[in-house]
Scaffold this motif. Sequence first.
Motif, PDB file in Angstrom:
ATOM      1  N   GLN A 120     -66.959 -36.398  45.168  1.00  0.00           N
ATOM      2  CA  GLN A 120     -67.738 -37.642  45.154  1.00  0.00           C
ATOM      3  C   GLN A 120     -69.219 -37.374  45.419  1.00  0.00           C
ATOM      4  OE1 GLN A 120     -66.421 -40.493  48.048  1.00  0.00           O
ATOM      5  NE2 GLN A 120     -67.926 -42.014  47.461  1.00  0.00           N
ATOM      6  N   HIS A 121     -69.520 -36.367  46.228  1.00  0.00           N
ATOM      7  CA  HIS A 121     -70.906 -36.119  46.637  1.00  0.00           C
ATOM      8  C   HIS A 121     -71.481 -34.809  46.103  1.00  0.00           C
ATOM      9  CE1 HIS A 121     -70.712 -39.563  49.282  1.00  0.00           C
ATOM     10  NE2 HIS A 121     -69.554 -39.112  49.737  1.00  0.00           N
ATOM     11  N   LYS A 122     -70.775 -34.147  45.174  1.00  0.00           N
ATOM     12  CA  LYS A 122     -71.230 -32.845  44.687  1.00  0.00           C
ATOM     13  C   LYS A 122     -72.607 -32.937  44.038  1.00  0.00           C
ATOM     14  CE  LYS A 122     -69.004 -32.897  40.162  1.00  0.00           C
ATOM     15  NZ  LYS A 122     -68.047 -32.244  39.316  1.00  0.00           N
ATOM     16  N   ASN A 123     -73.378 -31.865  44.211  1.00  0.00           N
ATOM     17  CA  ASN A 123     -74.730 -31.736  43.657  1.00  0.00           C
ATOM     18  C   ASN A 123     -75.646 -32.869  44.107  1.00  0.00           C
ATOM     19  OD1 ASN A 123     -76.624 -30.227  42.300  1.00  0.00           O
ATOM     20  ND2 ASN A 123     -76.301 -31.290  40.365  1.00  0.00           N
ATOM     21  N   SER A 124     -75.491 -33.285  45.363  1.00  0.00           N
ATOM     22  CA  SER A 124     -76.363 -34.331  45.897  1.00  0.00           C
ATOM     23  C   SER A 124     -76.600 -34.095  47.387  1.00  0.00           C
ATOM     24  CB  SER A 124     -75.755 -35.715  45.676  1.00  0.00           C
ATOM     25  OG  SER A 124     -74.568 -35.866  46.415  1.00  0.00           O
ATOM     26  N   THR A 125     -77.658 -34.695  47.876  1.00  0.00           N
ATOM     27  CA  THR A 125     -77.951 -34.680  49.305  1.00  0.00           C
ATOM     28  C   THR A 125     -77.437 -35.993  49.862  1.00  0.00           C
ATOM     29  OG1 THR A 125     -79.902 -33.322  48.950  1.00  0.00           O
ATOM     30  CG2 THR A 125     -79.773 -34.506  51.040  1.00  0.00           C
ATOM     31  N   VAL A 126     -76.626 -35.904  50.886  1.00  0.00           N
ATOM     32  CA  VAL A 126     -75.977 -37.090  51.422  1.00  0.00           C
ATOM     33  C   VAL A 126     -76.211 -37.175  52.925  1.00  0.00           C
ATOM     34  CG1 VAL A 126     -73.753 -35.941  51.765  1.00  0.00           C
ATOM     35  CG2 VAL A 126     -73.798 -38.392  51.408  1.00  0.00           C
ATOM     36  N   ALA A 127     -76.352 -38.400  53.421  1.00  0.00           N
ATOM     37  CA  ALA A 127     -76.476 -38.623  54.861  1.00  0.00           C
ATOM     38  C   ALA A 127     -75.106 -38.414  55.490  1.00  0.00           C
ATOM     39  CB  ALA A 127     -76.976 -40.031  55.135  1.00  0.00           C
ATOM     40  N   LEU A 128     -75.062 -37.623  56.544  1.00  0.00           N
ATOM     41  CA  LEU A 128     -73.777 -37.356  57.196  1.00  0.00           C
ATOM     42  C   LEU A 128     -73.137 -38.630  57.726  1.00  0.00           C
ATOM     43  CD1 LEU A 128     -74.553 -33.983  58.933  1.00  0.00           C
ATOM     44  CD2 LEU A 128     -72.880 -34.399  57.134  1.00  0.00           C
ATOM     45  N   SER A 129     -73.940 -39.629  58.055  1.00  0.00           N
ATOM     46  CA  SER A 129     -73.381 -40.891  58.537  1.00  0.00           C
ATOM     47  C   SER A 129     -72.567 -41.589  57.443  1.00  0.00           C
ATOM     48  CB  SER A 129     -74.495 -41.812  59.032  1.00  0.00           C
ATOM     49  OG  SER A 129     -75.411 -42.077  57.985  1.00  0.00           O
ATOM     50  N   ALA A 130     -72.771 -41.224  56.163  1.00  0.00           N
ATOM     51  CA  ALA A 130     -72.024 -41.821  55.055  1.00  0.00           C
ATOM     52  C   ALA A 130     -70.697 -41.112  54.798  1.00  0.00           C
ATOM     53  CB  ALA A 130     -72.868 -41.795  53.779  1.00  0.00           C
ATOM     54  N   LEU A 131     -70.499 -39.952  55.410  1.00  0.00           N
ATOM     55  CA  LEU A 131     -69.259 -39.207  55.215  1.00  0.00           C
ATOM     56  C   LEU A 131     -68.280 -39.565  56.328  1.00  0.00           C
ATOM     57  CD1 LEU A 131     -70.682 -35.676  54.294  1.00  0.00           C
ATOM     58  CD2 LEU A 131     -69.916 -37.485  52.752  1.00  0.00           C
ATOM     59  N   PRO A 132     -67.120 -40.112  55.977  1.00  0.00           N
ATOM     60  CA  PRO A 132     -66.177 -40.544  57.018  1.00  0.00           C
ATOM     61  C   PRO A 132     -65.636 -39.369  57.825  1.00  0.00           C
ATOM     62  CG  PRO A 132     -65.167 -40.681  54.840  1.00  0.00           C
ATOM     63  CD  PRO A 132     -66.611 -40.326  54.634  1.00  0.00           C
ATOM     64  N   HIS A 133     -65.618 -39.536  59.139  1.00  0.00           N
ATOM     65  CA  HIS A 133     -65.043 -38.553  60.059  1.00  0.00           C
ATOM     66  C   HIS A 133     -65.739 -37.196  59.970  1.00  0.00           C
ATOM     67  CE1 HIS A 133     -61.986 -41.591  60.523  1.00  0.00           C
ATOM     68  NE2 HIS A 133     -61.747 -41.538  59.234  1.00  0.00           N
ATOM     69  N   CYS A 134     -67.048 -37.198  59.734  1.00  0.00           N
ATOM     70  CA  CYS A 134     -67.807 -35.948  59.575  1.00  0.00           C
ATOM     71  C   CYS A 134     -68.997 -35.910  60.525  1.00  0.00           C
ATOM     72  CB  CYS A 134     -68.327 -35.817  58.138  1.00  0.00           C
ATOM     73  SG  CYS A 134     -67.037 -35.769  56.880  1.00  0.00           S
ATOM     74  N   GLN A 135     -69.420 -34.689  60.844  1.00  0.00           N
ATOM     75  CA  GLN A 135     -70.621 -34.500  61.658  1.00  0.00           C
ATOM     76  C   GLN A 135     -71.262 -33.173  61.285  1.00  0.00           C
ATOM     77  OE1 GLN A 135     -69.360 -34.272  65.772  1.00  0.00           O
ATOM     78  NE2 GLN A 135     -69.304 -32.058  65.719  1.00  0.00           N
ATOM     79  N   ALA A 136     -72.521 -33.022  61.677  1.00  0.00           N
ATOM     80  CA  ALA A 136     -73.213 -31.762  61.448  1.00  0.00           C
ATOM     81  C   ALA A 136     -72.465 -30.642  62.164  1.00  0.00           C
ATOM     82  CB  ALA A 136     -74.646 -31.856  61.965  1.00  0.00           C
ATOM     83  N   PHE A 137     -72.451 -29.470  61.564  1.00  0.00           N
ATOM     84  CA  PHE A 137     -71.772 -28.327  62.145  1.00  0.00           C
ATOM     85  C   PHE A 137     -72.691 -27.130  62.032  1.00  0.00           C
ATOM     86  CE2 PHE A 137     -68.783 -24.699  61.877  1.00  0.00           C
ATOM     87  CZ  PHE A 137     -68.093 -24.894  63.057  1.00  0.00           C
ATOM     88  N   ARG A 138     -72.927 -26.485  63.157  1.00  0.00           N
ATOM     89  CA  ARG A 138     -73.786 -25.302  63.190  1.00  0.00           C
ATOM     90  C   ARG A 138     -73.037 -24.170  63.861  1.00  0.00           C
ATOM     91  NH1 ARG A 138     -76.524 -29.799  64.069  1.00  0.00           N
ATOM     92  NH2 ARG A 138     -78.410 -30.217  62.884  1.00  0.00           N
ATOM     93  N   THR A 139     -73.213 -22.986  63.309  1.00  0.00           N
ATOM     94  CA  THR A 139     -72.616 -21.801  63.907  1.00  0.00           C
ATOM     95  C   THR A 139     -73.483 -20.614  63.518  1.00  0.00           C
ATOM     96  OG1 THR A 139     -70.545 -20.599  64.264  1.00  0.00           O
ATOM     97  CG2 THR A 139     -70.977 -21.345  62.022  1.00  0.00           C
ATOM     98  N   THR A 140     -72.983 -19.405  63.718  1.00  0.00           N
ATOM     99  CA  THR A 140     -73.754 -18.212  63.377  1.00  0.00           C
ATOM    100  C   THR A 140     -72.913 -17.253  62.551  1.00  0.00           C
ATOM    101  OG1 THR A 140     -73.106 -17.125  65.430  1.00  0.00           O
ATOM    102  CG2 THR A 140     -75.204 -18.309  65.452  1.00  0.00           C
ATOM    103  N   LEU A 141     -73.606 -16.435  61.752  1.00  0.00           N
ATOM    104  CA  LEU A 141     -72.942 -15.337  61.058  1.00  0.00           C
ATOM    105  C   LEU A 141     -72.673 -14.258  62.089  1.00  0.00           C
ATOM    106  CD1 LEU A 141     -75.075 -15.128  57.789  1.00  0.00           C
ATOM    107  CD2 LEU A 141     -72.833 -16.186  58.104  1.00  0.00           C
ATOM    108  N   VAL A 142     -71.475 -13.724  62.120  1.00  0.00           N
ATOM    109  CA  VAL A 142     -71.069 -12.771  63.151  1.00  0.00           C
ATOM    110  C   VAL A 142     -71.899 -11.494  63.091  1.00  0.00           C
ATOM    111  CG1 VAL A 142     -69.155 -11.355  63.991  1.00  0.00           C
ATOM    112  CG2 VAL A 142     -68.759 -13.742  63.350  1.00  0.00           C
TER     113      VAL A 142
END
Length: 171
Positions: A120-142
């Motif tokens: 539904q959202h491919k090839n677009s920039t979307v606000a995370l608030s518009a994605l149900p049950h989603c949040q920003a996720f940050r981690t690191t490359l090992v």
Amino acid sequence: MNKRARISSIFIALALCAGVILSGCQEKKENVDKVSNDIAALRALVALDPAPGKARWEVFGTPEYTGGVPGPTDFVTLVAEIEPAGAKAAPLQPGAGTVWIAPEAPRPWLTAPFRELLAQHKNSTVALSALPHCQAFRTTLVKTGKAVEGFRCDQASGSLIYLTLSGAPSG
């Protein structure tokens, strides 16, 4: 050119064409086999806490290489569907910020709800608030410790992790 030389030339040309066609078929088969269930390999790539109990994941480039002469890759993305082992992931907070979703993101092996969300959202920039049950996720490359960002979406069956591992430099 005599008849024998012409026949030899045609035979050589056909043999070369067959070789190119067959090598192209092999290359496409290899591209289909990039999906992994190897949790240790996933954890060796990105830091995940808590460690998943089960995972299915894939790293792919944009544009995606499908055979022929490889071109430049603008983005490298990780898509993973995970089930936590024992300890649950931190509860989701309301989504903030935006994320770009690669056109190749709706992988065919994803469960329907996650595949449909990415489609539904491919090839677009979307606000995370518009994605149900989603949040920003940050981690690191090992291996490098480089920070990578994306999002996580949760459902009863597990979580979708979407991370941009590398992207084109802004210019």
